[in-house]
Write a protein that holds these residues in place. Structure first.
Motif, short mmCIF file in Angstrom:
data_model
loop_
_atom_site.label_atom_id
_atom_site.label_comp_id
_atom_site.label_asym_id
_atom_site.label_seq_id
_atom_site.Cartn_x
_atom_site.Cartn_y
_atom_site.Cartn_z
N THR A 143 29.67 -3.18 50.08
CA THR A 143 28.91 -3.70 48.90
C THR A 143 28.24 -4.86 49.13
N THR A 144 27.11 -4.90 49.13
CA THR A 144 26.26 -6.17 49.32
C THR A 144 25.67 -7.22 48.49
N PHE A 145 25.58 -6.60 47.11
CA PHE A 145 25.18 -7.27 45.97
C PHE A 145 25.54 -6.78 44.78
N ILE A 146 25.66 -7.71 44.03
CA ILE A 146 26.50 -7.04 42.49
C ILE A 146 26.51 -8.23 41.42
N ASN A 147 25.86 -7.84 40.21
CA ASN A 147 25.67 -8.85 39.19
C ASN A 147 25.17 -10.38 39.78
N GLY A 148 23.86 -10.26 40.47
CA GLY A 148 23.37 -11.23 40.92
C GLY A 148 24.13 -12.31 42.09
N ASP A 149 25.23 -11.73 42.51
CA ASP A 149 25.95 -12.45 43.73
C ASP A 149 25.83 -11.65 45.00
N PHE A 201 28.51 4.45 39.18
CA PHE A 201 27.76 4.23 39.65
C PHE A 201 27.08 5.48 40.61
N LYS A 202 25.83 5.80 40.63
CA LYS A 202 25.56 6.90 41.42
C LYS A 202 24.21 6.74 41.92
N GLN A 203 23.75 7.32 43.01
CA GLN A 203 22.52 7.21 43.61
C GLN A 203 22.08 8.57 44.53
N SER A 204 20.84 9.06 44.37
CA SER A 204 20.69 10.11 45.66
C SER A 204 19.60 9.27 46.76
N SER A 219 24.99 17.75 69.35
CA SER A 219 24.16 16.59 68.92
C SER A 219 24.73 15.62 68.18
N PHE A 220 24.13 14.52 68.11
CA PHE A 220 24.58 13.39 67.50
C PHE A 220 23.42 12.51 66.86
N THR A 221 23.41 12.49 65.40
CA THR A 221 22.37 11.67 64.82
C THR A 221 22.88 10.34 64.29
N ASP A 222 22.40 9.37 64.61
CA ASP A 222 22.66 8.01 63.98
C ASP A 222 21.79 7.71 62.78
N PHE A 223 22.05 7.68 61.46
CA PHE A 223 21.28 7.33 60.34
C PHE A 223 21.12 5.96 60.02
N GLY A 224 22.12 5.23 60.60
CA GLY A 224 21.76 3.73 60.49
C GLY A 224 22.42 3.33 59.39
N LYS A 225 22.15 2.09 58.93
CA LYS A 225 22.73 1.25 57.73
C LYS A 225 21.62 0.90 56.73
N ASP A 226 21.59 1.94 55.82
CA ASP A 226 20.42 1.75 54.59
C ASP A 226 21.02 0.96 53.36
N LYS A 227 20.23 0.22 52.79
CA LYS A 227 20.78 -0.37 51.53
C LYS A 227 20.46 0.64 50.46
N ILE A 228 21.27 0.92 49.47
CA ILE A 228 21.12 1.60 48.27
C ILE A 228 21.33 0.88 47.20
N ASN A 229 20.45 0.85 46.35
CA ASN A 229 20.51 0.55 44.84
C ASN A 229 20.96 1.77 44.00
N LEU A 230 22.41 1.38 43.35
CA LEU A 230 23.15 2.39 42.59
C LEU A 230 22.91 2.24 41.08
N ILE A 231 22.71 3.05 40.33
CA ILE A 231 22.51 2.88 38.90
C ILE A 231 23.96 3.38 38.09
N ASP A 232 24.04 2.76 37.05
CA ASP A 232 25.34 2.90 36.28
C ASP A 232 25.11 4.03 35.10
N TYR A 269 23.57 -3.47 41.46
CA TYR A 269 24.47 -2.89 42.32
C TYR A 269 24.10 -2.41 43.71
N GLN A 270 24.08 -3.24 44.81
CA GLN A 270 23.63 -2.66 45.80
C GLN A 270 24.84 -2.45 47.09
N ALA A 271 24.55 -1.34 47.66
CA ALA A 271 25.52 -1.04 48.66
C ALA A 271 24.77 -0.79 50.17
N LYS A 272 25.59 -1.23 51.32
CA LYS A 272 24.90 -0.76 52.64
C LYS A 272 25.65 0.47 53.04
#
Length: 228
Positions: free
Chosen positions: A42-48, A157-160, A187-200, A209-212
């Motif tokens: 979790t990288t960002f929540i309620n302004g923090d 909270f959820k997001q696609s 095979s191996f695939t690296d999707f990396g670290k994406d920041k996702i904005n979740l909706i309540d 609410y943002q999660a990496k």
């Protein structure tokens, strides 16, 4: 002289046929074992701004897929080609949120419909065998959730999101019959670290609410190709 010319012509014709064993297109099907690695921060929540490690989980599943490809350049020792692959994967992973709101606070990841566009370069290890490396692009459909029905207030909270990654792999293909070949590959695939904005979707007072989310995917494919 005519006999010598005829012999040389036959040798040349045989050489051309031997060099063209792989050139052409194919379609096929495969059975696969897939495994995802998932980690939530979790990288960002309620302004923090935060750096809250919520935990991680793996998922694995067997699936079936189809592929279409073409080997378009062939030499005496090597083969170049490209292929498209798709799988009906549906992988689900879940874990509790470390130091979450309650014991019912759960994080979940769902990965579906893996699509790959791959280039391959192969070495002829025998008259009918090809050892190859792969490099390509992978896309998958994903759903993420952070849910706690017992919190006060409860939240969901959820997001696609579509995830894109780079595939690296190795495989072996063998022509058992004139137009039929079998293959095995990893095979191996690296999707990396994406920041996702979740909706309540619940009644939480949390407005942002943002999660990496760090993800990767490993695949083992066994299949058959029909060459034409």
């Amino acid at each position: 002289m005519r006999l010598k010319i005829s012999i040389l012509a036959c040798m040349a014709a045989f050489g051309c046929q031997a060099a063209d064993k792989w050139t052409g297109c194919y379609a096929g099907a495969s059975a696969s074992h897939l495994e995802t690695g998932n980690k939530w921060t979790t990288t960002f929540i309620n302004g923090d701004a935060m750096n809250d490690n919520a935990g991680s989980a793996n998922a694995d599943e067997a699936s079936i897929g189809i592929q279409f490809g073409c080997d378009f350049f062939e030499t005496e020792k090597s083969v170049w080609g490209v292929k498209l692959m798709t799988s009906n994967a549906d992988l689900f992973a879940e874990h509790s949120y470390k130091v979450g709101t309650s014991i019912s606070n759960r994080i979940s990841y769902e990965t579906e419909d893996v699509f790959s566009f791959v280039g391959r370069y192969g070495f002829k290890v025998s008259d009918k065998g090809l050892l190859y490396g792969q490099l390509g692009y992978v896309q998958s459909d994903n759903k993420y959730e952070d849910n706690d029905p017992l919190a006060n207030p409860a939240f969901h909270f959820k997001q696609s999101a579509d995830r894109d990654g780079v595939l690296l792999g190795i495989g072996y293909e063998h022509q058992f019959f004139e137009h039929v070949s079998f293959f095995a590959e990893y095979s191996f695939t690296d999707f990396g670290k994406d920041k996702i904005n979740l909706i309540d979707t619940g009644s939480s007072i949390i407005s942002d609410y943002q999660a990496k989310i760090d993800q990767d995917l490993a695949q083992i494919n066994l299949g058959v190709n029909l060459r034409f």
